[in-house]
Design a protein around this motif. Structure first.
Motif, PDB file in Angstrom:
ATOM      1  N   VAL A   1       0.838  -1.201   0.000  1.00 46.56           N
ATOM      2  CA  VAL A   1       0.000   0.000   0.000  1.00 46.56           C
ATOM      3  C   VAL A   1       0.872   1.250   0.000  1.00 46.56           C
ATOM      4  O   VAL A   1       0.575   2.230  -0.710  1.00 46.56           O
ATOM      5  N   THR A   2       1.957   1.245   0.774  1.00 44.01           N
ATOM      6  CA  THR A   2       2.863   2.390   0.782  1.00 44.01           C
ATOM      7  C   THR A   2       3.423   2.645  -0.610  1.00 44.01           C
ATOM      8  O   THR A   2       3.460   3.798  -1.079  1.00 44.01           O
ATOM      9  N   CYS A   3       3.860   1.587  -1.274  1.00 39.79           N
ATOM     10  CA  CYS A   3       4.393   1.731  -2.629  1.00 39.79           C
ATOM     11  C   CYS A   3       3.335   2.270  -3.582  1.00 39.79           C
ATOM     12  O   CYS A   3       3.616   3.135  -4.425  1.00 39.79           O
ATOM     13  N   ALA A   4       2.118   1.763  -3.474  1.00 43.08           N
ATOM     14  CA  ALA A   4       1.041   2.206  -4.348  1.00 43.08           C
ATOM     15  C   ALA A   4       0.765   3.696  -4.164  1.00 43.08           C
ATOM     16  O   ALA A   4       0.626   4.447  -5.141  1.00 43.08           O
ATOM     17  N   VAL A   5       0.666   4.129  -2.910  1.00 42.63           N
ATOM     18  CA  VAL A   5       0.374   5.541  -2.634  1.00 42.63           C
ATOM     19  C   VAL A   5       1.527   6.427  -3.077  1.00 42.63           C
ATOM     20  O   VAL A   5       1.323   7.475  -3.714  1.00 42.63           O
ATOM     21  N   LEU A   6       2.754   6.028  -2.771  1.00 49.32           N
ATOM     22  CA  LEU A   6       3.907   6.834  -3.158  1.00 49.32           C
ATOM     23  C   LEU A   6       3.986   7.017  -4.664  1.00 49.32           C
ATOM     24  O   LEU A   6       4.176   8.132  -5.164  1.00 49.32           O
ATOM     25  N   GLN A   7       3.860   5.924  -5.400  1.00 49.12           N
ATOM     26  CA  GLN A   7       3.976   6.033  -6.851  1.00 49.12           C
ATOM     27  C   GLN A   7       2.851   6.876  -7.434  1.00 49.12           C
ATOM     28  O   GLN A   7       3.071   7.682  -8.355  1.00 49.12           O
ATOM     29  N   ALA A   8       1.648   6.723  -6.893  1.00 49.19           N
ATOM     30  CA  ALA A   8       0.523   7.538  -7.375  1.00 49.19           C
ATOM     31  C   ALA A   8       0.786   9.025  -7.117  1.00 49.19           C
ATOM     32  O   ALA A   8       0.484   9.878  -7.961  1.00 49.19           O
TER      33      ALA A   8
ATOM     34  N   ASP B   1      12.922  -1.853   3.083  1.00 48.26           N
ATOM     35  CA  ASP B   1      11.766  -1.062   2.680  1.00 48.26           C
ATOM     36  C   ASP B   1      12.162   0.329   2.194  1.00 48.26           C
ATOM     37  O   ASP B   1      11.628   0.808   1.184  1.00 48.26           O
ATOM     38  N   PRO B   2      13.084   1.042   2.867  1.00 49.56           N
ATOM     39  CA  PRO B   2      13.487   2.345   2.320  1.00 49.56           C
ATOM     40  C   PRO B   2      14.088   2.254   0.925  1.00 49.56           C
ATOM     41  O   PRO B   2      13.977   3.204   0.140  1.00 49.56           O
ATOM     42  N   MET B   3      14.736   1.122   0.595  1.00 48.54           N
ATOM     43  CA  MET B   3      15.251   0.971  -0.761  1.00 48.54           C
ATOM     44  C   MET B   3      14.114   0.894  -1.774  1.00 48.54           C
ATOM     45  O   MET B   3      14.215   1.424  -2.884  1.00 48.54           O
ATOM     46  N   PHE B   4      13.009   0.235  -1.404  1.00 44.40           N
ATOM     47  CA  PHE B   4      11.837   0.229  -2.275  1.00 44.40           C
ATOM     48  C   PHE B   4      11.296   1.649  -2.429  1.00 44.40           C
ATOM     49  O   PHE B   4      10.969   2.089  -3.535  1.00 44.40           O
ATOM     50  N   HIS B   5      11.205   2.375  -1.325  1.00 44.39           N
ATOM     51  CA  HIS B   5      10.691   3.737  -1.399  1.00 44.39           C
ATOM     52  C   HIS B   5      11.561   4.597  -2.315  1.00 44.39           C
ATOM     53  O   HIS B   5      11.052   5.348  -3.142  1.00 44.39           O
ATOM     54  N   SER B   6      12.879   4.495  -2.171  1.00 48.05           N
ATOM     55  CA  SER B   6      13.780   5.301  -2.986  1.00 48.05           C
ATOM     56  C   SER B   6      13.673   4.920  -4.459  1.00 48.05           C
ATOM     57  O   SER B   6      13.723   5.789  -5.330  1.00 48.05           O
ATOM     58  N   GLU B   7      13.563   3.617  -4.718  1.00 51.37           N
ATOM     59  CA  GLU B   7      13.411   3.161  -6.100  1.00 51.37           C
ATOM     60  C   GLU B   7      12.164   3.776  -6.719  1.00 51.37           C
ATOM     61  O   GLU B   7      12.129   4.095  -7.903  1.00 51.37           O
ATOM     62  N   ILE B   8      11.146   3.964  -5.899  1.00 53.68           N
ATOM     63  CA  ILE B   8       9.882   4.511  -6.391  1.00 53.68           C
ATOM     64  C   ILE B   8       9.976   6.013  -6.580  1.00 53.68           C
ATOM     65  O   ILE B   8       9.670   6.538  -7.652  1.00 53.68           O
ATOM     66  N   ILE B   9      10.378   6.722  -5.541  1.00 57.06           N
ATOM     67  CA  ILE B   9      10.245   8.169  -5.584  1.00 57.06           C
ATOM     68  C   ILE B   9      11.453   8.866  -6.186  1.00 57.06           C
ATOM     69  O   ILE B   9      11.393  10.045  -6.494  1.00 57.06           O
ATOM     70  N   GLY B  10      12.554   8.173  -6.347  1.00 59.13           N
ATOM     71  CA  GLY B  10      13.738   8.788  -6.929  1.00 59.13           C
ATOM     72  C   GLY B  10      14.287   9.909  -6.062  1.00 59.13           C
ATOM     73  O   GLY B  10      15.000  10.778  -6.535  1.00 59.13           O
ATOM     74  N   ALA B  11      13.930   9.897  -4.799  1.00 65.03           N
ATOM     75  CA  ALA B  11      14.405  10.920  -3.867  1.00 65.03           C
ATOM     76  C   ALA B  11      14.729  10.219  -2.564  1.00 65.03           C
ATOM     77  O   ALA B  11      15.033   9.031  -2.540  1.00 65.03           O
ATOM     78  N   LYS B  12      14.612  10.909  -1.466  1.00 61.17           N
ATOM     79  CA  LYS B  12      15.086  10.306  -0.245  1.00 61.17           C
ATOM     80  C   LYS B  12      14.018   9.492   0.477  1.00 61.17           C
ATOM     81  O   LYS B  12      12.829   9.784   0.407  1.00 61.17           O
TER      82      LYS B  12
ATOM     83  N   VAL C   1      14.021  -7.029  -7.858  1.00 61.23           N
ATOM     84  CA  VAL C   1      12.641  -7.396  -8.172  1.00 61.23           C
ATOM     85  C   VAL C   1      12.420  -7.269  -9.674  1.00 61.23           C
ATOM     86  O   VAL C   1      12.541  -6.185 -10.244  1.00 61.23           O
ATOM     87  N   ALA C   2      12.101  -8.401 -10.297  1.00 55.07           N
ATOM     88  CA  ALA C   2      11.872  -8.400 -11.736  1.00 55.07           C
ATOM     89  C   ALA C   2      10.660  -7.539 -12.070  1.00 55.07           C
ATOM     90  O   ALA C   2       9.605  -7.648 -11.460  1.00 55.07           O
ATOM     91  N   GLY C   3      10.830  -6.639 -13.038  1.00 53.41           N
ATOM     92  CA  GLY C   3       9.715  -5.827 -13.502  1.00 53.41           C
ATOM     93  C   GLY C   3       9.166  -4.882 -12.453  1.00 53.41           C
ATOM     94  O   GLY C   3       7.957  -4.610 -12.434  1.00 53.41           O
ATOM     95  N   LEU C   4      10.049  -4.360 -11.569  1.00 60.91           N
ATOM     96  CA  LEU C   4       9.561  -3.518 -10.483  1.00 60.91           C
ATOM     97  C   LEU C   4       8.807  -2.303 -11.006  1.00 60.91           C
ATOM     98  O   LEU C   4       7.737  -1.959 -10.490  1.00 60.91           O
ATOM     99  N   LYS C   5       9.338  -1.645 -12.021  1.00 60.34           N
ATOM    100  CA  LYS C   5       8.675  -0.444 -12.531  1.00 60.34           C
ATOM    101  C   LYS C   5       7.270  -0.751 -13.027  1.00 60.34           C
ATOM    102  O   LYS C   5       6.330   0.028 -12.810  1.00 60.34           O
TER     103      LYS C   5
ATOM    104  N   LEU D   1       5.024  -1.269 -10.048  1.00 61.68           N
ATOM    105  CA  LEU D   1       4.682   0.007  -9.427  1.00 61.68           C
ATOM    106  C   LEU D   1       3.673   0.780 -10.269  1.00 61.68           C
ATOM    107  O   LEU D   1       2.788   1.459  -9.729  1.00 61.68           O
ATOM    108  N   ARG D   2       3.806   0.688 -11.593  1.00 64.29           N
ATOM    109  CA  ARG D   2       2.828   1.352 -12.467  1.00 64.29           C
ATOM    110  C   ARG D   2       1.435   0.791 -12.227  1.00 64.29           C
ATOM    111  O   ARG D   2       0.454   1.540 -12.125  1.00 64.29           O
TER     112      ARG D   2
END
Length: 454
Positions: free
Chosen positions: A20-27, A46-57, A198-202, A205-206
């Motif tokens: 859910v965090t990943c879904a909300v962040l990417q949206a 988990d912070p590595m997933f967040h960074s991969e998503i948001i491209g920030a900190k 994670v294969a096909g992470l982008k 996340l989309r």
């Protein structure tokens, strides 16, 4: 002015907080709302997933490491200028140290006055979901739970579940995510696999973001986040920085990736210039390096590749044994062993600083928060001084060290661990430099002295 903020929590691990965090962040990234992510607790992945998503900190907020004042300070500093600070909880909402709520997601929500939204797995329940929400909401009078998101429920059943929960509890249900097997995030022995694996992470996340736009009330969540009061943290006094910008080489690749970003930034604030290198790919340490930071990670998964890079193993051996100030935590400590066994039990040569062997024990060994008390003067502190740390590992060493005493909080259990000399900290416990900023300054100052004598 403090950024709007929310904390996503659950009743237990595995409830879908990260999804859910990943879904909300990417949206929100797609909406150009400039979110910043935080993880409650010591978790690196988990912070590595967040960074991969948001491209920030993405940062950790850990009350055991940081205490209340520094936690509020770092939340304010890291979320300044963002459209939303989204905090992912840890374990169950109230689960803290030794069957208490200390250092729990609830504790964090209370200390930071952050509205909490309960992520609840809706499979196989109906009215009982309302009972679960009510219990979580009222277990503490200041629970801070202000809403609910349902996970893994069908679009057909959701309207009735929403109406039932809202009628029984008075809380707003801010939407749902259906079961999305194509978006599952794989796990391994230290938790989720890292974002880069994670294969096909982008694409995952989309899909998650598209579903969030369709079935989550993102505008409602943003409005709830905006209701959080200003943090107004107390300023934090830091030691004076070291002059000369000594270069600290930081191991950073697929094998070594467990670092607290705030801790790295603190080393820079203390005067260091950090230069990354790869023990997997590079053949020598960065030019001018006068300090070495070997963080944790998964060296056991890359034991053969690390062994094959003999020039780097020799360079690290020469640096550490030659007196270059070095911090080696957990995975970095494994790399300094004579041999490291891979997942199949085959032993591979490592840097050979310690005449010891590391192998898989098949179970978690020394696990959880500890307070480390130095038994000897060394790189980080003097004998008798203490700081908080954390252990979590399946691999162990035939020589784990005896220069610190690790003590479990609210427990009689303790053990000796780690090596500590005037130029070295090496052991299984991870620590956060912000817990005691003097540790960072001592490391940087030692690097500068080494630079002046070589």
């Amino acid at each position: 002015m403090s950024a709007p903020r929310l904390l996503l929590c659950a009743s237990a691990s595995g409830g879908g907080k990260t999804t859910v965090t990943c879904a909300v962040l990417q949206a929100l990234v797609n909406r150009e709302r400039n979110p910043v992510a935080f993880k409650c607790g010591p978790d690196y992945i988990d912070p590595m997933f967040h960074s991969e998503i948001i491209g920030a900190k993405s940062r950790n907020l850990d009350l055991f490491f940081l205490g209340e004042d520094k936690t509020r300070y770092l939340l304010e500093q890291n979320s300044a200028g963002s459209g939303l600070a989204l905090i992912e909880g840890v374990m169950g909402y109230y689960d803290g140290i030794a069957m208490s709520h200390e250092a729990s997601a609830y504790h964090l929500a209370r200390v930071t006055e952050t509205p909490a939204v309960l992520v609840l797995d809706g499979r196989g329940s109906a009215l009982t979901l309302a009972a679960a929400v009510h219990g979580m909401q009222t277990f503490r009078p200041d629970s801070g739970i202000r809403g609910v998101i349902l996970n893994r429920v069908s679009p057909m059943l959701y309207p009735r579940l929403k109406a039932c929960i809202e009628a029984e509890t008075g809380l707003t249900v801010y939407g749902y995510l259906p079961n999305l097997p194509d978006c599952a995030l794989e796990s391994r022995h230290l938790g989720l696999v890292t974002a880069s694996e994670v294969a096909g992470l982008k694409e995952k996340l989309r899909k998650l973001a598209a579903q969030a736009e369709q079935s989550l009330d993102l505008d409602g969540l943003l409005a709830l986040a905006a209701s959080a009061p200003a943090l107004n943290p107390k300023p934090v006094d830091l030691p004076e920085p070291v002059e000369g910008q000594p270069v600290i080489a930081v191991a950073r690749d697929k094998a070594f990736c467990f670092y607290y970003a705030d801790g790295l930034e603190l080393l820079e604030q203390m005067g260091a210039r950090l230069v990354e290198f790869s023990p997997l790919e590079d053949e020598d340490l960065p030019q001018g390096a006068c300090g070495l930071y070997l963080g944790g990670g998964y060296p056991e998964l890359f034991a053969r590749a690390l062994a094959d890079n003999a020039p780097m193993r020799r360079a690290v051996h020469a640096a550490v044994t030659g007196g270059m100030p070095t911090v080696a935590e957990c995975g970095g400590f494994l790399y300094l062993q004579d041999t490291l066994a891979d997942g199949e039990g085959k032993a591979w040569p490592m840097a050979g600083v310690f005449p010891a062997a590391a192998r898989n024990t098949g179970r978690l060994g020394r696990f959880g928060y500890v307070t480390l008390t130095a038994q000897t003067d060394g790189l980080l502190c003097r004998a008798g001084e203490a700081f908080p740390a954390h252990e979590f590992h399946y691999w162990d060493s035939t020589a784990p060290g005896t220069d610190f005493r690790a003590q479990k909080p609210q427990s009689d259990r303790g053990w000796d661990c780690a090596f500590h000399t005037p130029t070295l900290y090496a052991g299984f416990p991870h620590f956060h430099f912000w817990a005691r900023p003097e540790l960072a300054r001592h490391f940087v100052a030692a690097a500068r002295r080494h630079n002046q004598t070589t």
